[in-house]
Design a protein around this motif. Sequence first.
Motif, PDB file in Angstrom:
ATOM      1  N   ARG A  79      10.720  -0.560  26.129  1.00  0.00           N
ATOM      2  CA  ARG A  79       9.260  -0.476  26.042  1.00  0.00           C
ATOM      3  C   ARG A  79       8.839  -0.962  24.668  1.00  0.00           C
ATOM      4  O   ARG A  79       9.641  -1.039  23.739  1.00  0.00           O
ATOM      5  CB  ARG A  79       8.799   0.966  26.265  1.00  0.00           C
ATOM      6  N   ALA A  80       7.562  -1.286  24.514  1.00  0.00           N
ATOM      7  CA  ALA A  80       7.051  -1.820  23.250  1.00  0.00           C
ATOM      8  C   ALA A  80       7.263  -0.828  22.107  1.00  0.00           C
ATOM      9  O   ALA A  80       7.640  -1.224  20.994  1.00  0.00           O
ATOM     10  CB  ALA A  80       5.569  -2.167  23.384  1.00  0.00           C
ATOM     11  N   ASP A  81       7.046   0.458  22.377  1.00  0.00           N
ATOM     12  CA  ASP A  81       7.225   1.450  21.313  1.00  0.00           C
ATOM     13  C   ASP A  81       8.695   1.607  20.915  1.00  0.00           C
ATOM     14  O   ASP A  81       9.009   1.854  19.748  1.00  0.00           O
ATOM     15  CB  ASP A  81       6.626   2.801  21.711  1.00  0.00           C
ATOM     16  N   VAL A  86      12.943   0.217  16.840  1.00  0.00           N
ATOM     17  CA  VAL A  86      14.121  -0.527  16.410  1.00  0.00           C
ATOM     18  C   VAL A  86      13.791  -1.339  15.156  1.00  0.00           C
ATOM     19  O   VAL A  86      14.535  -1.323  14.172  1.00  0.00           O
ATOM     20  CB  VAL A  86      14.638  -1.455  17.538  1.00  0.00           C
ATOM     21  N   ALA A  87      12.656  -2.032  15.177  1.00  0.00           N
ATOM     22  CA  ALA A  87      12.254  -2.855  14.027  1.00  0.00           C
ATOM     23  C   ALA A  87      12.005  -1.983  12.798  1.00  0.00           C
ATOM     24  O   ALA A  87      12.425  -2.325  11.688  1.00  0.00           O
ATOM     25  CB  ALA A  87      11.005  -3.657  14.378  1.00  0.00           C
ATOM     26  N   THR A  88      11.349  -0.851  12.992  1.00  0.00           N
ATOM     27  CA  THR A  88      11.056   0.052  11.868  1.00  0.00           C
ATOM     28  C   THR A  88      12.355   0.585  11.264  1.00  0.00           C
ATOM     29  O   THR A  88      12.499   0.648  10.040  1.00  0.00           O
ATOM     30  CB  THR A  88      10.175   1.227  12.345  1.00  0.00           C
ATOM     31  N   ILE A 113      15.158  -8.668  19.033  1.00  0.00           N
ATOM     32  CA  ILE A 113      13.940  -7.873  18.829  1.00  0.00           C
ATOM     33  C   ILE A 113      13.348  -8.168  17.457  1.00  0.00           C
ATOM     34  O   ILE A 113      12.127  -8.361  17.321  1.00  0.00           O
ATOM     35  CB  ILE A 113      14.256  -6.362  18.979  1.00  0.00           C
ATOM     36  N   LEU A 114      14.206  -8.230  16.451  1.00  0.00           N
ATOM     37  CA  LEU A 114      13.732  -8.520  15.093  1.00  0.00           C
ATOM     38  C   LEU A 114      13.159  -9.930  14.999  1.00  0.00           C
ATOM     39  O   LEU A 114      12.110 -10.142  14.389  1.00  0.00           O
ATOM     40  CB  LEU A 114      14.863  -8.327  14.088  1.00  0.00           C
ATOM     41  N   SER A 115      13.826 -10.873  15.626  1.00  0.00           N
ATOM     42  CA  SER A 115      13.356 -12.254  15.609  1.00  0.00           C
ATOM     43  C   SER A 115      11.995 -12.379  16.302  1.00  0.00           C
ATOM     44  O   SER A 115      11.109 -13.087  15.815  1.00  0.00           O
ATOM     45  CB  SER A 115      14.381 -13.147  16.292  1.00  0.00           C
ATOM     46  N   ASP A 116      11.835 -11.663  17.437  1.00  0.00           N
ATOM     47  CA  ASP A 116      10.557 -11.691  18.155  1.00  0.00           C
ATOM     48  C   ASP A 116       9.413 -11.152  17.304  1.00  0.00           C
ATOM     49  O   ASP A 116       8.259 -11.532  17.475  1.00  0.00           O
ATOM     50  CB  ASP A 116      10.642 -10.870  19.453  1.00  0.00           C
ATOM     51  N   ALA A 121      16.631 -11.351   9.976  1.00  0.00           N
ATOM     52  CA  ALA A 121      17.778 -10.446   9.957  1.00  0.00           C
ATOM     53  C   ALA A 121      19.005 -11.104   9.356  1.00  0.00           C
ATOM     54  O   ALA A 121      20.073 -10.487   9.314  1.00  0.00           O
ATOM     55  CB  ALA A 121      18.083  -9.969  11.375  1.00  0.00           C
ATOM     56  N   SER A 122      18.880 -12.325   8.891  1.00  0.00           N
ATOM     57  CA  SER A 122      20.038 -12.960   8.273  1.00  0.00           C
ATOM     58  C   SER A 122      20.298 -12.257   6.946  1.00  0.00           C
ATOM     59  O   SER A 122      19.370 -11.895   6.226  1.00  0.00           O
ATOM     60  CB  SER A 122      19.798 -14.450   8.044  1.00  0.00           C
ATOM     61  N   ARG A 123      21.530 -12.058   6.641  1.00  0.00           N
ATOM     62  CA  ARG A 123      21.871 -11.243   5.485  1.00  0.00           C
ATOM     63  C   ARG A 123      22.637 -12.031   4.436  1.00  0.00           C
ATOM     64  O   ARG A 123      23.635 -11.567   3.913  1.00  0.00           O
ATOM     65  CB  ARG A 123      22.684 -10.026   5.943  1.00  0.00           C
ATOM     66  N   MET A 124      22.175 -13.217   4.128  1.00  0.00           N
ATOM     67  CA  MET A 124      22.824 -13.985   3.076  1.00  0.00           C
ATOM     68  C   MET A 124      22.319 -13.491   1.725  1.00  0.00           C
ATOM     69  O   MET A 124      21.150 -13.167   1.560  1.00  0.00           O
ATOM     70  CB  MET A 124      22.517 -15.469   3.239  1.00  0.00           C
TER      71      MET A 124
END
Length: 184
Positions: A79-81, A86-88, A113-116, A121-124
């Motif tokens: 669901r959206a929430d 997840v993003a939070t 989800i993060l990309s959307d 989220a890349s961790r360089m």
Amino acid sequence: MPQVESKPGRAASTIVKTRWSVSDSRSLYRSLFRSVHLLQVYSNPAPGVITPQELLFRSSPRNQENSTTGTRRRARQLRADEAEAVATRYLAVRNVRTVAAEFGLSRTTVARILSDRGIDASRMMTEGQIAIAVELYESGQSSAVIGKQLGFDNHTILKGLRSRGVRIRLAAAQRREGDSGSVS
């Protein structure tokens, strides 16, 4: 199938003659061969061989209703929430693996989800972060401690240090065992 003949006039003692055809003997041979083969297989089963009792139990109608083997379940849509949670959480911990474990999701799902949501989220490590890591490492801190301070995995820190040509020290456990020197 054998054919049975009886002699007429003999009610009390019937003489039975059996006539076998070639196809009957082949059928009997196949049946006997299958029986012997099954007996061999299940008399001394190898580890992991399913017993006939297990096969019968698994094929019973009551188990077929609840069984999901062989059929793939569709992934549950978040669901959206839930996606927002997840993003939070990612923004709080900055670690895709941790978030995936906490929410019971795959790392690729968390990354999607993060990309959307436009979260990178890349961790360089940046050049500035690598410079800080080099400074801290040369002052004696471990890659794990530096990683916690900068929000990276210790392997990411080591990769950044190696890119700058820093000689990597042995882990503390290896030093205690008496090994000396360093690893590049």
